[in-house]
Design an enzyme around this catalytic site. Structure first.
Site, PDB file in Angstrom:
ATOM      1  N   ASN A  84      34.168  53.257  47.250  1.00 49.56           N
ATOM      2  CA  ASN A  84      34.349  51.936  46.613  1.00 49.56           C
ATOM      3  C   ASN A  84      33.414  51.706  45.434  1.00 49.56           C
ATOM      4  O   ASN A  84      33.820  51.149  44.418  1.00 49.56           O
ATOM      5  CB  ASN A  84      34.130  50.825  47.650  1.00 49.56           C
ATOM      6  CG  ASN A  84      35.176  50.866  48.729  1.00 49.56           C
ATOM      7  OD1 ASN A  84      36.353  50.596  48.480  1.00 49.56           O
ATOM      8  ND2 ASN A  84      34.773  51.243  49.931  1.00 49.56           N
ATOM      9  N   SER A 109      22.478  45.969  41.473  1.00 48.11           N
ATOM     10  CA  SER A 109      21.749  45.297  42.559  1.00 48.11           C
ATOM     11  C   SER A 109      20.258  45.571  42.524  1.00 48.11           C
ATOM     12  O   SER A 109      19.799  46.625  42.035  1.00 48.11           O
ATOM     13  CB  SER A 109      22.302  45.807  43.896  1.00 48.11           C
ATOM     14  OG  SER A 109      21.466  45.419  44.971  1.00 48.11           O
ATOM     15  N   TYR A 146      23.373  52.563  49.350  1.00 47.57           N
ATOM     16  CA  TYR A 146      24.031  51.522  48.550  1.00 47.57           C
ATOM     17  C   TYR A 146      23.335  51.398  47.187  1.00 47.57           C
ATOM     18  O   TYR A 146      23.988  51.328  46.142  1.00 47.57           O
ATOM     19  CB  TYR A 146      23.984  50.205  49.341  1.00 47.57           C
ATOM     20  CG  TYR A 146      24.195  48.960  48.529  1.00 47.57           C
ATOM     21  CD1 TYR A 146      25.464  48.616  48.075  1.00 47.57           C
ATOM     22  CD2 TYR A 146      23.120  48.107  48.212  1.00 47.57           C
ATOM     23  CE1 TYR A 146      25.667  47.451  47.325  1.00 47.57           C
ATOM     24  CE2 TYR A 146      23.311  46.960  47.480  1.00 47.57           C
ATOM     25  CZ  TYR A 146      24.578  46.633  47.032  1.00 47.57           C
ATOM     26  OH  TYR A 146      24.770  45.484  46.289  1.00 47.57           O
ATOM     27  N   LYS A 150      24.612  51.957  43.207  1.00 51.34           N
ATOM     28  CA  LYS A 150      24.456  51.014  42.088  1.00 51.34           C
ATOM     29  C   LYS A 150      23.775  51.706  40.901  1.00 51.34           C
ATOM     30  O   LYS A 150      24.131  51.466  39.748  1.00 51.34           O
ATOM     31  CB  LYS A 150      23.658  49.782  42.540  1.00 51.34           C
ATOM     32  CG  LYS A 150      24.438  48.899  43.511  1.00 51.34           C
ATOM     33  CD  LYS A 150      25.717  48.410  42.876  1.00 51.34           C
ATOM     34  CE  LYS A 150      26.568  47.585  43.804  1.00 51.34           C
ATOM     35  NZ  LYS A 150      27.800  47.074  43.181  1.00 51.34           N
TER      36      LYS A 150
END
Ligand SMILES: NC(=O)C1=CN([C@@H]2O[C@H](COP(=O)(O)OP(=O)(O)OC[C@H]3O[C@@H](n4cnc5c(N)ncnc54)[C@H](O)[C@@H]3O)[C@@H](O)[C@H]2O)C=CC1
Ligand SMILES: O=C1O[C@H](COP(=O)(O)O)[C@@H](O)[C@H](O)[C@H]1O
Length: 254
Positions: A84, A109, A146, A150
């Protein structure tokens, strides 16, 4: 002048914060893999950003893309962020370049740089007396997979700017919460982004001129360890909120 804006991940929290204040400011095409649960401005396309064809169709006639869609969980497993957040983001940039879109705003982020929060710096760096400040020129230092995804998105933005001339701004969003900063969470107060500052910041990303930028997306919090100077300079970001006005710092530090 109203611009034609594609907002991916529109049904989520950041998307709804943006639309809450900007519904009438631009011509919106909203995209999400989940259908809307209530009335939304403009056109709503149900589709997945990992689908090349869906991404290409969504770009037709678009001036600016705000790319939010992805797995937002700091603890998200590799398979999810790979599909994703990395593959999906590459699909969005590629479709944007093909469609001659002018600008892409990428939702990065705080977790792309979360590992700067070392044991010896915390919790002091979350407090207003401490002057430690990241300004967006530092190298990524992700705190989880994660965050790695980013940092990869920021790198994809750099590549699509250099190779295809897209204007790209990567917004390292802090901690968005509605009405009130997080309570009993100093890190969250340091990087709080209010709903109205969020909408204003993304509006400035739509309207301003830039080449390739990395900025921090937080309110003007006394506790901040992210500089908002670059966002002020390049985007004319003028935040109105400060977590300290909601939280008594002395009490919170006890
Ligand atoms: N909420 C926050 O405080 C922060 C958010 N971000 C980033 O901002 C973006 C938006 O975050 P939130 O609104 O909080 O998350 P959210 O989970 O509320 O919204 C994300 C939306 O994207 C959609 N989506 C996910 N994968 C998709 C795909 N493959 N194709 C199409 N749609 C897809 C979901 O259905 C959801 O509506 C994310 O990229 C997140 O990493 C970054 C830092 C902080
Ligand atoms: O990137 C994100 O960061 C915020 C803040 O991180 P946290 O670890 O302090 O909660 C997070 O709330 C959000 O879900 C995430 O997408």
């Amino acid at each position: 002048m109203a611009q034609s804006v594609l907002l991916t991940g529109a049904a989520g929290r950041v998307g709804q914060a943006i639309l809450g204040d900007l519904a009438d400011e631009h011509e919106w095409r909203l995209m999400d893999r989940d259908p809307p649960t209530d009335d939304q401005p403009g056109e709503f396309v149900v589709g997945d950003i990992t689908d090349d064809e869906a991404a290409r169709e969504a770009m037709e006639g678009i001036d600016v893309v705000i790319h939010l869609a992805g797995d937002p969980r700091p603890e998200a497993p590799w398979d999810n962020v790979l599909t994703n957040n990395i593959d999906g983001t590459q699909t969005v940039f590629e479709a944007a370049a093909d469609a001659d879109v002018e600008k892409v705003v990428f939702a990065s982020s705080n977790h792309a740089v979360g590992a700067y929060e070392t044991e010896d710096r915390t919790p002091d760096m979350y407090r207003s007396h401490d002057d430690y400040l990241l300004d967006g020129t530092e190298l990524p230092r992700p705190s989880n997979l994660y965050g790695v995804s980013k940092a990869a998105g920021e790198s994809l933005g750099r590549y699509y700017h250099d190779e295809y001339g897209l204007s790209v701004v990567c917004v390292r969003i802090g901690n968005l919460t509605k009405d009130h900063p997080p309570i009993d969470y100093e890190r969250g107060q340091a990087m709080w982004l209010s709903y109205r500052d969020c909408a204003h910041l993304f509006d400035r990303c739509i309207r301003a001129d830039y080449d390739y930028e990395i900025v921090y997306g937080i309110s003007d919090n006394d506790r901040k360890y992210y500089s908002i100077d670059r966002a002020r300079e390049v985007l004319d970001y003028q935040p109105r909120d400060n977590s300290a006005e909601h939280i008594d710092e002395e009490l919170a530090e006890k």
